[in-house]
Design a protein around this motif. Structure first.
Motif, PDB file in Angstrom:
ATOM      1  N   THR A  45     -31.806 -51.099 -30.014  1.00 50.97           N
ATOM      2  CA  THR A  45     -32.305 -49.943 -29.257  1.00 50.97           C
ATOM      3  C   THR A  45     -32.385 -50.276 -27.772  1.00 50.97           C
ATOM      4  O   THR A  45     -31.974 -49.481 -26.923  1.00 50.97           O
ATOM      5  CB  THR A  45     -33.687 -49.511 -29.789  1.00 50.97           C
ATOM      6  N   GLU A  49     -30.404 -48.434 -24.856  1.00 53.45           N
ATOM      7  CA  GLU A  49     -31.174 -47.822 -23.761  1.00 53.45           C
ATOM      8  C   GLU A  49     -30.664 -48.283 -22.401  1.00 53.45           C
ATOM      9  O   GLU A  49     -30.421 -47.467 -21.508  1.00 53.45           O
ATOM     10  CB  GLU A  49     -32.655 -48.177 -23.913  1.00 53.45           C
ATOM     11  N   ASN A  86     -34.634 -38.882 -29.804  1.00 59.27           N
ATOM     12  CA  ASN A  86     -35.556 -40.018 -29.714  1.00 59.27           C
ATOM     13  C   ASN A  86     -36.974 -39.584 -30.094  1.00 59.27           C
ATOM     14  O   ASN A  86     -37.789 -40.417 -30.507  1.00 59.27           O
ATOM     15  CB  ASN A  86     -35.563 -40.618 -28.309  1.00 59.27           C
ATOM     16  N   SER A 130     -38.497 -40.895 -23.327  1.00 61.23           N
ATOM     17  CA  SER A 130     -38.160 -40.826 -24.753  1.00 61.23           C
ATOM     18  C   SER A 130     -37.907 -42.216 -25.331  1.00 61.23           C
ATOM     19  O   SER A 130     -38.270 -42.487 -26.481  1.00 61.23           O
ATOM     20  CB  SER A 130     -36.942 -39.923 -24.989  1.00 61.23           C
ATOM     21  N   PHE A 131     -37.315 -43.116 -24.549  1.00 64.19           N
ATOM     22  CA  PHE A 131     -37.098 -44.475 -25.037  1.00 64.19           C
ATOM     23  C   PHE A 131     -38.416 -45.243 -25.141  1.00 64.19           C
ATOM     24  O   PHE A 131     -38.596 -46.045 -26.067  1.00 64.19           O
ATOM     25  CB  PHE A 131     -36.099 -45.231 -24.159  1.00 64.19           C
ATOM     26  N   LEU A 134     -39.826 -44.002 -28.325  1.00 62.17           N
ATOM     27  CA  LEU A 134     -39.075 -44.540 -29.459  1.00 62.17           C
ATOM     28  C   LEU A 134     -39.495 -45.977 -29.755  1.00 62.17           C
ATOM     29  O   LEU A 134     -39.691 -46.343 -30.922  1.00 62.17           O
ATOM     30  CB  LEU A 134     -37.569 -44.458 -29.177  1.00 62.17           C
ATOM     31  N   LEU A 169     -27.976 -43.637 -31.533  1.00 62.08           N
ATOM     32  CA  LEU A 169     -27.936 -44.068 -30.133  1.00 62.08           C
ATOM     33  C   LEU A 169     -26.581 -44.677 -29.781  1.00 62.08           C
ATOM     34  O   LEU A 169     -26.003 -44.372 -28.734  1.00 62.08           O
ATOM     35  CB  LEU A 169     -29.049 -45.082 -29.854  1.00 62.08           C
TER      36      LEU A 169
END
Length: 194
Positions: A45, A49, A86, A130-131, A134, A169
């Motif tokens: 992730t 990102e 996300n 949003s990350f 997440l 993603l």
């Protein structure tokens, strides 16, 4: 290039099929200790990102409305879709989403979130937020990987759903790399030729 757009029902059926296959796979017996699935997923992730945000920053704002063909998501639409999912994917697993997003289990709210026309700097801010969410959601489910939940008529499991989130993603990272290169933008992490 022909664009194929699946209905929500089609997307959900495809997601359910992938998750069913993943849930049915059994690992081989081993004397080695099990790997930390969430740590591996968190690493993947973080890599996605970094690259997605790098591309979002590198692509000029005038190219944010570019799309490869009619009916296919634009640069801006792909980026805001990533941010929306996300939030939505953890929400499916029972993780509370910030009310400011307006995203609920009603998929129409996701479409509303994605349909907003906002400038590049706001899209990047939405992605960053949003990350962060997440990452927190992934950590908050550490003890729940075997927990099941219902999504429509399908029973899903938290662990495989996180695999799907990370796959999502990377799918859109590949799409954004193609979009960037189509607009003569070199991914920031690419090695120079020569």
């Amino acid at each position: 290039m022909t664009a194929v757009r699946l209905s929500l029902a089609g997307r959900l059926l495809a997601l359910a099929a992938v998750l069913t296959v993943l849930a049915c796979q059994t690992p081989a017996a081993s004397d080695e200790p099990p790997r930390d699935l969430l740590a591996d997923l968190a690493t993947q992730t973080d890599q996605a990102e970094e690259k997605i945000l790098g591309l979002a920053r590198a692509i000029p704002e005038e190219d944010y409305m570019w799309r490869p063909a009619p009916g296919v998501r634009s640069v801006a639409e792909v980026l805001i879709h990533i941010a929306a999912d996300n939030y939505f994917i953890p929400l499916l697993m029972g993780v509370d989403v910030p009310g400011t997003t307006g995203i609920t289990l009603d998929y129409a709210t996701v479409q509303t979130y994605e349909g907003r026309m906002i400038p590049k700097d706001r899209i990047i801010q939405e992605l960053e937020e949003s990350f962060r969410f997440l990452d927190q959601a992934l950590d908050s489910t550490r003890a729940d990987l075997d927990r099941t939940f219902e999504f429509g008529a399908t029973t899903l499991q938290v662990g495989p759903m996180w695999v799907q989130a990370v796959t999502h993603l990377h799918e859109h990272l590949g799409q954004m790399i193609a979009y960037a290169r189509s607009n003569d933008v070199t991914p920031p992490w690419s090695m120079p030729e020569g």
